[in-house]
Design an enzyme around this catalytic site. Structure first.
Site, PDB file in Angstrom:
ATOM      1  CE  LYS A 287      -7.111   8.228   7.965  1.00 40.86           C
ATOM      2  NZ  LYS A 287      -8.047   8.508   6.839  1.00 40.86           N
ATOM      3  NE  ARG A 486       3.075  11.248   5.805  1.00 34.52           N
ATOM      4  CZ  ARG A 486       1.804  11.125   5.408  1.00 34.52           C
ATOM      5  NH1 ARG A 486       0.894  10.692   6.252  1.00 34.52           N
ATOM      6  NH2 ARG A 486       1.451  11.448   4.179  1.00 34.52           N
ATOM      7  CE  LYS A 492      -2.301   7.856   7.638  1.00 31.42           C
ATOM      8  NZ  LYS A 492      -2.591   8.485   6.338  1.00 31.42           N
TER       9      LYS A 492
END
Length: 630
Positions: A287, A486, A492
């Site tokens: 990320k 989402r 994440k």
């Protein structure tokens, strides 16, 4: 012609209605009524109700902010500054304030505004060469508006209707009104990027004729945050698994999606199994701490055109010309790539923190000095459109294969120079196509690995942190791409920094339902000498009841009232969390917290025990992805 008054009155009804089904029924009835009066204006009705002055695919901008509109409102209502401020403070909304000011001024002409009138005025305002001309056009429009019309005209022009209606609900209403499939309506809106056009197609029964057009952003698929590898595994265990592997993946738009939260998914056979025993099939990527963008290029009808769109669907191409230069020579056909725009250390070949990239955001002119000080690259991790086909319904593993094939073809041409050479006669910068072969490689492919357990995720996370990145993205290998969603198929795992105990030093009035309350809080830490040094501002994390109590206390302990902002006595201690710490000249502390959020009010902690500048410096230095310092 249909009157804009119909939309304004409906908007008042919708703002007072909490039921989604009732709102949908009312919107459908309104679209049907307008279509019966003026079929060509039904699309504008839907577009404006969704809060858009122009369709997504239309690059025009109204360029009328609050300052320009406030001047127009004052000129029509003849309201003094104090009256304007009072009206705005009462509602926290310029549209609602305009309604009151027009009423007080007795401004109530007969309703004559049509949707076509708005369309024509917006078109004129968008091409006005000066602010004065734009202001004249919009003044003429608002002068014709009665109070309730003016209320929603202002809201529309500011892009914030505040009636509890999202575009998705308008799409549902279009399907109801036109007796069309919701999936067909949403597909047409996505492909055409034009809600008005999709409305017309729905009534004309031509939704299946919608075709993809480049240079308008699709919705971005988003990831849900998790704090531990075990939590990620548990999330992935809840993803429903198809019983028949030969069943094709579902379409990316549901016919009529139910309102089900992620928590509604249940684990059946795995409910009693510990996270350590659950096996997943996930794709792992670092990320990165950059700007999520969508890259469009390769349209044969517009040779050389390249566009970058941010998550809020803004065209940010001009701030990063190196990327446009690199992809201008791509000859792999029309494509849309999803990825991250990164500040890049060319020598070390690693991403730099967002703090390095941020000064380039919104920059209109990028000099050679900026190019060399902050080189940028596009880190691709998904492909959404290629070979004249949308790829959203393909599983991630298949999209990744196609992305790798595209990258293999493009890597030879996606270079651009670190600095542009100056032409001898003008001193201006000019791009040398030959330099594209020897410049910086601007296309990078996000490295991936596979994970099957929490231990795999933990190892990947630690490796990403050692590379100076934020954490890892964990994506189900079979996941389809769901624009604007989402869900639980992408998560994440980010770093967990310590929290800070800070004290409120200033407060601002909020907006909308918080317009009567001090709900935005500036806070500080303590310097070695004992002074309080501001380090950030937050507004999220406190309840409505807490805001009411805080407002009363802050008003009673105001040191300086500047109208919208108050300096207050340092007596309320907060515990705040944040994504990271950046150097900043904006605050007296020399630091700024990125994305701060309030965890709780520390009634148990005295002012003397708040965190110090030394602690902030310690957290900053502990970040492996902090910018390099001279």
């Amino acid at each position: 012609m249909a009157l804009f008054l119909q939309l304004a009155e409906l908007a008042d009804v919708l703002a007072a209605t909490s039921s989604r089904l009732k709102k949908r029924a009312a919107i459908a009835e309104g679209i049907t009524a307008v279509h019966a009066q003026s079929p060509e204006e039904a699309g504008l009705f839907a577009l404006y109700l969704a809060g858009q002055t122009f369709p997504e695919a239309d690059p025009r901008k109204l360029n009328a902010g609050g300052a320009v509109l406030s001047r127009i409102i004052a000129s029509i209502s003849h309201a003094a500054d104090t009256a304007m401020t009072e009206a705005y403070r009462r509602h926290g909304d310029l549209g609602a304030a305009t309604h009151d000011l027009f009423l007080d001024a007795g401004h109530n002409p007969p309703p004559t505004l049509t949707f076509t009138d708005l369309h024509d005025a917006f078109a004129q305002a968008s091409i006005a060469r000066t602010t004065v001309i734009r202001q004249i056009v919009l003044t003429d429009l608002l002068t014709r508006a009665i109070p309730v019309e003016a209320k929603y005209l202002i809201k529309l022009m500011l892009g914030d209707m505040r009636i509890g209606v999202k575009q998705s609900l308008v799409e549902e209403a279009i399907a109801v009104a036109a007796e069309a499939s919701l999936s067909d309506v949403r597909n047409a809106v996505m492909l055409q990027a034009d809600l008005a056009c999709a409305t017309e197609m729905a009534f004309a029964k031509t939704l299946r004729e919608a075709r993809m057009r480049l240079f308008h952003p699709l919705g971005f698929m988003l990831a849900s945050p998790v704090e531990t590898p075990e939590e990620a595994v548990e999330r992935f265990a809840k993803i429903p698994v198809e019983s028949d592997a030969s069943t094709p993946p579902p379409t990316h738009v549901e016919p009529d999606p139910p309102s089900v939260s992620e928590d509604a998914y249940t684990v059946t056979a795995q409910e009693e199994i510990s996270p350590e025993a659950i096996h997943i099939h996930a794709q792992i990527e670092d990320k990165y701490d950059g700007m999520r963008v969508q890259l469009h290029c390769g349209d044969p009808a517009q040779p050389g055109r390249v566009a970058l769109y941010s998550r809020n669907r803004e065209d940010v191409t001009e701030s990063y010309p190196e990327i446009a230069e690199a992809f201008a020579h791509a000859e792999s056909g029309a494509m849309i790539l999803d990825g991250e725009l990164l500040a890049w250390d060319v020598q070390q070949e690693r991403a730099l923190p967002f703090a390095v990239l941020s000064p380039r955001i919104g920059r209109k002119r990028v000099s050679n000095e900026v190019r060399t000080a902050t080189p940028v690259v596009f880190m691709a991790f998904d492909v959404l459109y290629a070979s004249d086909s949308l790829l959203l319904d393909l599983p991630l593993r298949e999209r990744r294969n196609r992305l790798e094939a595209i990258a293999e073809r493009l890597l030879a041409v996606t270079h651009s120079p670190l600095a542009l050479p100056a032409t001898a006669d003008t001193g201006l910068f000019a791009h040398d196509n030959g330099a594209a072969q020897t410049g910086v490689q601007r296309l990078l492919l996000s490295p991936i690995s596979l994970a099957y357990s929490a231990e795999d995720l933990d190892r990947a996370y630690n490796a990403a942190r050692e590379r100076g990145n934020e954490g890892v993205m964990i994506k189900a290998a079979d996941s389809i791409y769901q624009p604007g969603r989402r869900g639980i198929s992408w998560v994440k795992l980010k770093r967990q920094l310590g929290t800070l105990d800070v004290v409120i030093t200033g407060a601002e009035y909020g907006h909308g339902k918080r317009s009567q309350f001090l709900s935005d809080y500036t806070f500080a830490i303590r310097a070695p000498e004992g002074d309080l040094l501001n380090v950030g501002k937050a507004y999220s994390g406190v309840t409505d009841a807490e805001i009411v109590k805080l407002t009363a206390w802050l008003k009673d302990h105001t040191l300086e009232d500047q109208g919208h902002f108050r300096t207050v006595e340092p007596g309320i201690v907060l515990e705040v969390a944040f994504n990271n710490v950046m150097r900043s000249s904006r605050h007296a502390s020399g630091f700024a917290l990125r994305f701060p959020r309030i965890l709780r009010i520390r009634t148990d902690k005295p002012l003397e025990e708040i965190d110090t500048l030394e602690r902030v410096e310690e957290i900053y230095q502990s970040q492996p992805d902090k910018p390099a310092e001279a």
